[in-house]
Design an enzyme around this catalytic site. Structure first.
Site, PDB file in Angstrom:
ATOM      1  N   ASP A 148       0.839  -1.194   0.000  1.00 53.07           N
ATOM      2  CA  ASP A 148       0.000   0.000   0.000  1.00 53.07           C
ATOM      3  C   ASP A 148       0.875   1.244   0.000  1.00 53.07           C
ATOM      4  O   ASP A 148       1.995   1.213  -0.503  1.00 53.07           O
ATOM      5  CB  ASP A 148      -0.944  -0.034   1.206  1.00 53.07           C
ATOM      6  CG  ASP A 148      -2.297   0.580   0.906  1.00 53.07           C
ATOM      7  OD1 ASP A 148      -2.358   1.799   0.754  1.00 53.07           O
ATOM      8  OD2 ASP A 148      -3.282  -0.176   0.823  1.00 53.07           O
ATOM      9  N   HIS A 216      -3.407   5.935   3.510  1.00 53.14           N
ATOM     10  CA  HIS A 216      -4.205   4.770   3.134  1.00 53.14           C
ATOM     11  C   HIS A 216      -3.617   3.486   3.704  1.00 53.14           C
ATOM     12  O   HIS A 216      -4.321   2.648   4.289  1.00 53.14           O
ATOM     13  CB  HIS A 216      -4.295   4.704   1.606  1.00 53.14           C
ATOM     14  CG  HIS A 216      -5.281   3.713   1.075  1.00 53.14           C
ATOM     15  ND1 HIS A 216      -4.947   2.408   0.776  1.00 53.14           N
ATOM     16  CD2 HIS A 216      -6.595   3.836   0.779  1.00 53.14           C
ATOM     17  CE1 HIS A 216      -6.010   1.767   0.319  1.00 53.14           C
ATOM     18  NE2 HIS A 216      -7.036   2.619   0.312  1.00 53.14           N
ATOM     19  N   SER A 406     -11.263  -1.134   0.312  1.00 54.57           N
ATOM     20  CA  SER A 406      -9.907  -1.015   0.854  1.00 54.57           C
ATOM     21  C   SER A 406      -9.877  -1.283   2.342  1.00 54.57           C
ATOM     22  O   SER A 406      -8.869  -1.748   2.879  1.00 54.57           O
ATOM     23  CB  SER A 406      -9.347   0.395   0.589  1.00 54.57           C
ATOM     24  OG  SER A 406      -9.016   0.574  -0.756  1.00 54.57           O
TER      25      SER A 406
END
Length: 1414
Positions: A148, A216, A406
């Site tokens: 990520d 994220h 996600s």
């Protein structure tokens, strides 16, 4: 030739040759070597990075002409982390779930939670059953690679769970482990900060630290593995290690090349699961030929990586995406659609909400992707709270909510990690490499160019020539440990394929191990959900962590996976090494207990049973402190049909074998059932990593404990009044046996014939005569010598010695002590836990002495338990037996010849010697009224009104039956008061002044809301209490009227009517000597118009009387001499300072769990005759509040923390330091308009809080020049009409020299508190829990009153006197608006009639300690 797109900023090519090891460098001119870099991944993908697009195109043209290049792809952008959450405006369906991050962020910064997680803010954990799964595993020894945007390596919820490369040395610029990466301690950053490598830009290119600058990846990592530290949040697998693999530059843009590099790193460096919260830019339902070729090539490259993943038996978890698209209609959506080809090793994850519906956005194109043939599993993905880096983008917060697949993907990865941690316990190998499964074949070659056995010769394929591939998996067989998988691959090539592969060309058998098996378990144990918002769905399933780990446990052979005990160490209030042994008389369904015993031992050895008949049940908590496999064996010759041994919830079916018990370093139950016990039993164990066979007992393993808190004597005052024991006894009526002292037969709230008070039980026995002991006890109970057998209990309240370097019991230094008991037949219990069995079962009723193991005393669930119930259940035979009965204590691990007295550590607030001087006192009965009727019991807020009888009646015009509706029928209730000569000035009351213990609430509250139409029939809770020097006549007690009532006498509830009714059970004979016992009367729901009274006998003529000499109310005394004036016989010795704190650490931790090693430090034992002064470090600890209940909860009341450190100490002592502010400190209230009781009634008088909902504006009134003899707050506009002050009234004790000068020692002196009210105001004064001045109504019937207060004086020659301080609350209210200021006129009058006005020299408060109301 691939199309040249000039504005495409990516100068990278991905190449796959037909053989591993071939390079691009070998195909081009050496002149180009300096213009590109090439790396080769382990699964046959070459990634070539160019400095310029021009060189890229030169090389591209060369490679396109090479026959051995099977796949050629120019790297392109894929998914990009959105700048704005597309689900930002979408709320949860449940209102309680719609929460914001502000509270969690604040809690995280301030130190966090008192529990594992917030079930509202982290609703997803509750939805998937994570907490139940944690009873089995937290994901130990599993590594999850998060591919990520990186991780915040310093985040308090992540830093302890970041994976560390064990073979790499930090920051030495060396590739220590030779894996091709320098200083890759926690993972790696494959992307740097730039889209393209460019040496002229800062921070471009790869680097060791995968620090997140986007957020994220940190958010995804927290969902998986946020640490369980009661700070912030907790991950679904809080012991998993996160391998941080950063694949995006600062833009948050994903690229296929970096993704593949990260997958290769994860495979080679020990990850078990790969979490991929990314996908393509967007789904393409109908790609053109050029795009189709790119997608096929990209899929081929992912397939190469998947071959390695399959070989390593790993699991890849991928996001389904957020375009509200049916993926069953999409050919390519990597890596999610890899689940079609590799269903055993890939999970494609859909996002659902709190109602198990697919997450949908506000726009039609926003929502979780779906597709029942592509999506493998669903997981919560809406408003998921998790970790973020503290950066400007998030306003430097540490936590936020995000939504989408996600977030659902790491949730699934975390649950898969929980499963993997269990499966790997077979041999601590979390993955296996049993065979190479290569499921993607194009024309006889697998995807890495190897020939498939039995397939026809391969045909060379140009880049992109395999247009699509379809995989069909059929499980031919399966077992609990993985099945055999047959993969039939059909491949179709277009144009360049001369002969397609034959069906069945690839037939590979491989055992599905941890990765595939974890996937199978995760899906198979999931919950079926109905997605009404997806009309095309056949069926979907949502993860269930609890069911998954339970399913995984069943896959393990030869290991007993024990269920954890329902046990929380900090919740325990008493704990000891040993075993509880209960003997039953039969084996049928309704056996009766015949004996209960405690085996005080640290080893599991059982023999010398009390009886060989019936059934024996043995139980203990088993603490296995290490994580790993313990070996256990049971050594016994008992018949297997008679013996059952359970560890956790698992029965050991064959006691002749050695068992492997898997422990997660926690608590487990041990239970043994033995029918007709005879043969010895030995349980042997060895620890994990020990080479020893289980041939020894492990000490410090087996414990008995209780989390049941001590009895709540909420009706007693908060003052430690004596060190006495209450003894209750009766004739058993049958011969004595072990069953005579069962806890079920000897309880406080049971009928007893005799009640007595004993000052001490340590030295109760006499060395000069073996029969003197029973005679002493019988005399104390009012019996003649040799009266025969007795059974009963001795009860008191214990505060354990606070030993250790800090003088405070805490998590590292628990309060510990051993108990010694001498008796014929007895059992000693602490908070209901039996710690000593005092008898010889083979020679009953012979004197024995028994010593317990070390007992730890904790603070319990509330973290406030300081006083513990100590109960001795005993039976006494005839005097000829030579009875002994005594209880003492010994320090842990010190050999002392004789027990110490418990007297210094007994803090009893139920029995009292008024002459001891540990407290002052006034006469009468205290009554408190709450304007509710919720069943009585402990109240979290203070009463509506407080008043004291009989004086309160003298303050009122209605203090007789003239105001009663039916005076003739109620006349006996008031006749005593009318005829006994009571006065509002107690100094003028006759010695015969008395009143019945009863009245009508209308008599006290005759105005205001309580009598208007709305409340005339309302009910209240009424509680009255006092101390009396007697019991009830013949044990008979009853309420005058038929109404719900509870009556308490000492530690007993002697009557209850309504609720759980009990017959009268007061002792028939009570012997108190010069002690007084508590009498408390509680009406849980009484009408304001009802008349109540308590009958001491059988009729109205026997009403309980309140008089000025035999009903006394203790008040706390603070100051240097408050406790020191007590004589040694009735005072507690030095117990060191006790600091009040609701955050004081609980019982003990794993480092101190072996109570056998608890040490006692004699240096902290003070001399027996010394008393500790009040701790000078205490502070008044009140928090700001502006709401009614919150304010009341902060005030000192009889619901405060009762934690006395010496006799005379009270809850006030724990909040008190020497006064630092003279004068008045408090609040005032100035209501608008006419002021009358119908609008603001008595709760306003006492607590300055509106009776109506909402906040109250109450300004501070601090006047250092004023006391209780001055105007309150002059020149306040508007004038203060209601005032409330709390502080300490100073008593100049040296002025009492004329008090009983002929007597020596402690004497009680008669003081007077004089209050004179103006006709325009009324005032009330409470000291401690007792009302001194009854200002209960307006306009006052009596403006002047004197209250007699008895205070101690040490008349010993040479004694140093010190002033006393009385904790007090003073309230006042005035007449209507205009022209009048509140002013007090209060004086103290000494025994010699010297008058001291209570001005600012005699009134103090702690200004910084009181509530700040705004």
């Amino acid at each position: 030739m691939q199309e040249v797109i000039e504005d495409l900023p990516l100068n990278r090519l991905l190449v796959h040759f037909d053989e591993l090891g071939k390079t691009v460098k070998s195909r081009v001119s050496p002149l180009l070597y300096d213009y590109f870099e090439e790396i080769i991944l382990s699964f046959g993908v070459n990634i070539v990075t160019f400095k310029t697009a021009k060189v890229l195109y030169q090389v591209l043209r060369i490679l396109e002409s090479q026959p051995d290049v099977l796949i050629l792809l120019r790297d392109r952008p894929q998914y990009k982390v959105p700048d704005v959450d597309p689900y930002l405006g979408v709320g949860l369906r449940s209102e309680i779930g719609n929460v914001t991050l502000r509270r969690r962020s604040a809690q995280a910064l301030q130190g966090g939670l008192n529990k594992k997680y917030d079930e509202y803010e982290q609703w997803a954990l509750t939805k998937v059953g994570a907490e139940a799964a944690w009873n089995v595993t937290h994901g130990e020894q599993v590594v999850v690679a998060v591919i990520d945007t990186g991780c915040d390596l310093t985040h308090p919820d992540l830093k302890d769970n970041i994976w560390t490369n064990p073979k790499e040395t930090f920051n030495d610029t060396t590739d220590n482990d030779k894996n091709g990466f320098i200083d890759d301690i926690n993972g790696f950053d494959f992307a740097g900060d730039c889209e393209n490598y460019n040496s002229t830009e800062a921070n471009c290119g790869k680097r060791p630290s995968p620090m997140d600058s986007v957020g994220h990846g940190t958010h995804c990592s927290g969902i998986i593995a946020a640490v369980q530290n009661r700070v912030g949040i907790i991950g679904v697998a809080p012991n998993v290690k996160i391998m941080c693999l950063k694949v995006t530059p600062n833009t948050g843009q994903f690229y296929t090349s970096y993704n593949l590099e990260a997958i290769d790193y994860a495979i080679k460096n020990g990850a078990h699961i790969i979490s991929c919260s990314f996908g393509p830019k967007k789904p393409i339902p109908k790609p053109d030929d050029l795009k189709l070729q790119e997608l096929v090539n990209e899929t081929g490259l992912y397939n190469l990586s998947m071959n390695a993943i399959v070989n390593k038996s790993m699991l890849l978890v991928a996001a389904a995406g957020n375009e509200a698209t049916d993926l069953d209609k999409i050919g390519f959506y990597n890596p999610c659609t890899l689940a079609r080809t590799y269903p055993n090793n890939v999970l494609c994850v859909m996002a659902t909400d709190d109602a198990d519906k697919r997450v949908e956005g506000e726009l039609p194109s926003s929502g979780s992707n779906y597709g029942s043939k592509t999506v493998s599993i669903a997981a919560p993905g809406l408003q998921i709270l998790s970790t973020i880096p503290s950066i400007f983008k998030y306003n430097y917060n540490r936590y936020t909510n995000m939504s989408g697949t996600s977030m659902a993907t790491p949730m699934v990865a975390g649950v898969a990690a929980l499963i993997t941690s269990i499966l790997g316990k077979r041999d601590n190998n979390m993955y296996k490499n049993w065979c190479a499964c290569a499921p993607f074949v194009c024309g006889g070659l697998n995807v890495i160019g190897e020939r498939v056995p039995g397939a026809r010769p391969a045909v060379r394929l140009r880049a992109g020539s395999c247009k699509y591939a379809i995989a069909e998996n059929r499980r031919s067989s399966s077992t609990d440990h993985g099945g055999t998988v047959t993969n039939t691959i059909l491949a179709k090539a277009e144009n360049s394929v001369k002969e397609p592969a034959r069906p069945g060309a690839l037939l590979i058998r491989c055992h599905s191990r941890e990765g595939p098996q974890a996937r199978q378990i995760l899906v198979g144990s999931s919950d079926r959900i109905d997605l009404q918002n997806d009309q095309t769905a056949d069926s979907y399933r949502r993860i269930n962590a609890d069911a998954a780990v339970q399913s995984a446990m069943r896959r393990l052979d030869g290991i007993i996976w024990m269920k954890k005990a329902v046990f929380s160490l900090p919740d325990q209030v008493a704990m000891m090494e040993g075993f509880l042994m209960i003997y039953y008389n039969s084996t049928n369904n309704t056996p009766e207990i015949v004996a209960e015993a405690t085996q005080a031992s640290d080893v599991a050895q059982f023999s010398n049973y009390i009886t060989n008949l019936g059934t024996l049940k043995i139980s203990a908590y088993m603490y296995l402190s290490k994580t790993g496999l313990y070996r256990l064996s049971v050594n016994t010759s008992a018949s297997p049909s008679d013996l059952a041994v359970f560890v956790g919830d698992q029965q050991l079916s064959d006691c002749s074998q050695t068992y492997l018990l898997y422990s997660t370093g926690d608590w487990y139950n041990l239970n043994i059932t033995y029918i007709n016990p005879k043969e010895p039993i030995n349980i042997y164990m060895s620890e994990p990593d020990s080479s020893d066979l289980p041939v020894k007992n492990l000490g410090g393993t087996f414990f008995i404990a209780t989390s049941t808190p001590p009895r709540d004597f909420y009706y007693a005052p908060n003052i430690s009044l004596s060190s006495a024991w209450q003894v209750l006894a009766r004739d058993p009526g049958v011969p004595l046996a072990l069953s005579s002292i069962l806890s079920s037969k000897l309880q406080l709230d049971q009928p007893y014939s005799f009640s007595a008070v004993l000052p001490d039980l340590t030295n109760f026995n006499s060395a000069s005569s073996t029969t003197a002991n029973v005679n002493q006890l019988q005399a104390a109970l009012g019996l003649s010598a040799g009266s025969g057998r007795l059974v009963g209990i001795a009860h008191t309240r214990l505060r354990a010695p606070e030993l250790g370097t800090s003088g405070v019991c805490n998590q590292s230094i628990p309060c510990t002590m051993r108990f010694q008991v001498s008796c014929e037949l007895c059992g000693l219990y602490v908070n209901g836990l039996q710690v000593v069995s005092g008898y010889d079962s083979r020679n009953l009723l012979q004197p024995v002495t028994r010593v317990s193991r070390c007992v730890a005393l904790g603070r319990g669930q509330s973290n406030q338990t300081v006083l513990h119930d100590l109960v001795l259940r005993f039976a006494i035979g005839n005097t000829s037996a030579g009875t002994t009965l005594s209880v003492g204590w010994l320090p842990c691990n010190q050999n002392e010849p004789a027990p110490r007295s418990l007297k210094p550590y007994i803090m009893n607030n139920l029995f009292w010697q008024p002459s001891s001087g540990v407290a002052g006192y006034v006469s009468g009965m205290q009554c408190d009224v709450w304007r509710d009727s919720n069943g009585g019991g402990s109240k979290p807020w203070l009463p509506l009104i407080k008043f004291r009888l009989p004086t309160a009646l003298a303050h009122l015009n209605q203090g007789d039956d003239n105001q009663l509706t039916n005076p003739s029928s109620e006349e006996p209730v008031y006749s005593a008061f009318k005829n006994s000569g009571c006065s509002a000035n107690e100094s003028m009351s006759k010695s015969t002044c008395a009143a019945s213990a009863g009245f009508q609430l209308h008599t006290i509250l005759n105005k205001g809301e309580v009598l208007n139409g709305k409340y005339v029939d309302a009910s209240a809770t009424l509680r009255c209490w006092t101390f009396v020097n007697a019991g009830f006549r013949n044990g008979l007690v009853q309420s005058l009227k038929s109404m719900g009532v509870r009556i308490y006498l000492g530690a007993q509830k002697v009557l209850e009517r309504g609720g759980n009714p009990t017959p009268p059970m007061a002792p028939t004979t009570t012997t108190l000597g010069d002690y007084y016992q508590l009498l408390a009367i509680e009406f849980p729901s009484i009408l304001y118009g009802a008349v109540w009274a308590v009958v001491n006998g059988t009729g109205k003529d026997d009403l309980v009387r309140i008089d000025m000499s035999r009903t006394l109310l203790p008040i706390p005394l603070l100051g240097g001499s408050a406790a020191a004036i007590s004589n040694a016989a009735s005072s507690g010795r030095h117990l060191l300072h006790h600091r009040r704190g609701l955050l004081v650490t609980p019982l003990l931790d794993s480092a101190a769990i072996n109570l056998a090693h608890q040490q006692h430090d004699p240096a902290y034992e003070a001399d027996d005759n010394t008393i500790n002064e009040v701790d000078g470090h205490h502070q008044l600890n009140h928090n700001p509040s502006i709401t009614r209940r919150a304010l009341q909860q902060q005030l000192n009341s009889n619901q405060g923390l009762y934690a006395p450190t010496y006799l005379g100490a009270s809850s006030y002592s724990n909040n008190w330091s020497l006064p630092n502010t003279s004068g008045l400190c408090g609040i005032t209230f100035s209501p608008d308009g006419a002021f009358n009781d119908a609008t603001y009634y008595l709760s306003t008088t006492f607590y300055n809080v509106s009776v109506k909902p909402g906040e109250l504006t109450a300004p501070r009134c601090d006047n250092q020049s004023a006391g209780l003899s001055d105007p309150v707050c002059p020149r306040v506009n508007p004038q203060a009409r209601v005032a409330w002050f709390s502080g300490f009234m100073k008593v100049p004790i040296t002025a009492a020299t004329s008090c009983n000068s002929s007597m020596s020692g402690v004497v009680m002196c008669k003081w007077f508190l004089r209050v004179v009210d103006d006709v325009n105001m009324t005032s009330a004064i409470n000291i401690g829990d007792v009302t001194i001045r009854n200002g209960v109504e307006y306009t006052p019937s009596v403006t002047s009153s004197e209250t007699v207060i008895w205070l101690p004086y040490n008349n010993t020659s040479g004694a140093v006197q010190a002033d006393l301080y009385l904790p007090a609350v003073v309230t006042a209210r005035s007449k209507g608006v205009g022209g009048f200021y509140l002013a007090f006129n209060v004086s103290l009058v000494t025994p010699g009639f010297r008058v001291f006005r209570v001005n600012s020299s005699f009134w103090f408060c702690n200004k910084d300690g009181w509530p700040v109301l705004r």
